[in-house]
Design a protein around this motif. Structure first.
Motif, PDB file in Angstrom:
ATOM      1  N   GLU A  67       4.786  10.253  -4.089  1.00  0.00           N
ATOM      2  CA  GLU A  67       5.819   9.570  -3.222  1.00  0.00           C
ATOM      3  C   GLU A  67       5.553  10.413  -1.722  1.00  0.00           C
ATOM      4  O   GLU A  67       5.868   9.411  -0.741  1.00  0.00           O
ATOM      5  CB  GLU A  67       6.982  10.512  -3.703  1.00  0.00           C
ATOM      6  CG  GLU A  67       7.703   9.659  -4.756  1.00  0.00           C
ATOM      7  CD  GLU A  67       9.118  10.191  -5.142  1.00  0.00           C
ATOM      8  OE1 GLU A  67       9.480  11.231  -4.174  1.00  0.00           O
ATOM      9  OE2 GLU A  67       9.622   9.627  -5.899  1.00  0.00           O
ATOM     10  N   PRO A 107       2.608   3.154  -4.418  1.00  0.00           N
ATOM     11  CA  PRO A 107       2.656   4.632  -4.602  1.00  0.00           C
ATOM     12  C   PRO A 107       3.948   5.517  -4.642  1.00  0.00           C
ATOM     13  O   PRO A 107       3.985   6.349  -5.570  1.00  0.00           O
ATOM     14  CB  PRO A 107       1.865   5.352  -3.638  1.00  0.00           C
ATOM     15  CG  PRO A 107       1.052   4.291  -3.047  1.00  0.00           C
ATOM     16  CD  PRO A 107       1.707   2.764  -3.278  1.00  0.00           C
ATOM     17  N   PHE A 108       4.899   4.873  -3.894  1.00  0.00           N
ATOM     18  CA  PHE A 108       6.253   5.618  -3.592  1.00  0.00           C
ATOM     19  C   PHE A 108       6.819   5.248  -5.170  1.00  0.00           C
ATOM     20  O   PHE A 108       7.466   6.281  -5.591  1.00  0.00           O
ATOM     21  CB  PHE A 108       7.303   5.034  -2.542  1.00  0.00           C
ATOM     22  CG  PHE A 108       8.261   5.596  -2.327  1.00  0.00           C
ATOM     23  CD1 PHE A 108       8.625   6.659  -1.654  1.00  0.00           C
ATOM     24  CD2 PHE A 108       9.418   5.004  -2.774  1.00  0.00           C
ATOM     25  CE1 PHE A 108       9.556   7.462  -1.545  1.00  0.00           C
ATOM     26  CE2 PHE A 108      10.561   5.612  -2.583  1.00  0.00           C
ATOM     27  CZ  PHE A 108      10.790   6.907  -1.913  1.00  0.00           C
ATOM     28  N   GLY A 120       2.996   7.740  -0.407  1.00  0.00           N
ATOM     29  CA  GLY A 120       3.697   6.189  -0.284  1.00  0.00           C
ATOM     30  C   GLY A 120       4.720   6.568   0.981  1.00  0.00           C
ATOM     31  O   GLY A 120       4.890   5.361   1.700  1.00  0.00           O
ATOM     32  N   LYS A 151       0.831  -1.125  -0.041  1.00  0.00           N
ATOM     33  CA  LYS A 151      -0.012   0.152   0.107  1.00  0.00           C
ATOM     34  C   LYS A 151       1.100   1.302   0.077  1.00  0.00           C
ATOM     35  O   LYS A 151       0.339   2.277  -0.561  1.00  0.00           O
ATOM     36  CB  LYS A 151      -0.987  -0.086   1.175  1.00  0.00           C
ATOM     37  CG  LYS A 151      -1.987   1.028   1.329  1.00  0.00           C
ATOM     38  CD  LYS A 151      -2.716   1.002   2.310  1.00  0.00           C
ATOM     39  CE  LYS A 151      -3.825   2.250   2.598  1.00  0.00           C
ATOM     40  NZ  LYS A 151      -4.744   2.212   3.868  1.00  0.00           N
ATOM     41  N   GLY A 152       2.014   0.996   0.471  1.00  0.00           N
ATOM     42  CA  GLY A 152       2.996   2.381   0.407  1.00  0.00           C
ATOM     43  C   GLY A 152       4.125   2.302  -0.440  1.00  0.00           C
ATOM     44  O   GLY A 152       4.320   3.350  -1.042  1.00  0.00           O
ATOM     45  N   SER A 153       4.642   1.152  -0.923  1.00  0.00           N
ATOM     46  CA  SER A 153       5.744   0.934  -1.835  1.00  0.00           C
ATOM     47  C   SER A 153       5.053   1.231  -3.186  1.00  0.00           C
ATOM     48  O   SER A 153       5.744   1.646  -4.191  1.00  0.00           O
ATOM     49  CB  SER A 153       6.367  -0.427  -1.700  1.00  0.00           C
ATOM     50  OG  SER A 153       5.581  -1.412  -1.790  1.00  0.00           O
TER      51      SER A 153
END
Length: 135
Positions: free
Chosen positions: A91, A71-72, A94, A67-69
């Motif tokens: 970023e 979008p980052f 993320g 879920k974070g990686s």
């Protein structure tokens, strides 16, 4: 509690600070794509030096961190293909999701720095007193 930093971790911390500086300059200079990309590369390499290469890989590829990686890394790709504003927004989202679990460790580390720690502790004590008086 005292944190001991190895030379590798000191270099990683320096890379992260330089990456934040380049990213800040890239945003100030009307989302300059080169500075933003350089800042991202420096930040990622700094995180890899602090955590280690295997732990960094696991941080980005663990199923619960998708879920974070995603979008980052999508934001990083958008910066490289000349969409810096959308890339920075992705970023930031993320980063907050991906690195939000590190905040207690970062806070404990910042409290140990002489001048910065005193300022931060005073602010948290002030906010705690305000919360107690209104709660």
């Amino acid at each position: 509690m005292s944190y001991q930093l190895s030379e590798r971790k000191k270099v990683g911390l320096g890379l992260i600070v330089c990456g934040i500086l380049f990213t800040f300059l890239g945003v100030i200079l009307f989302f300059d794509r080169g500075l933003l990309a350089l800042g991202n590369i420096l930040c990622l390499s700094g995180v890899a030096l602090i955590l280690g290469w295997r732990s960094t890989w696991q941080l980005f590829t663990r199923r619960m961190n998708y879920k974070g990686s995603v979008p980052f890394l999508a934001g990083l790709l958008l910066i490289f293909v000349r969409w810096p504003i959308a890339g920075i927004v992705l970023e930031i989202y993320g980063s907050i999701i991906l690195f939000g679990g590190f905040w207690p460790s970062v806070k404990a580390f910042l409290f140990q720095i002489p001048i910065v720690g005193w300022i931060l502790q005073y602010q948290f004590l002030f906010l705690d007193r305000m919360r107690r008086s209104f709660g």
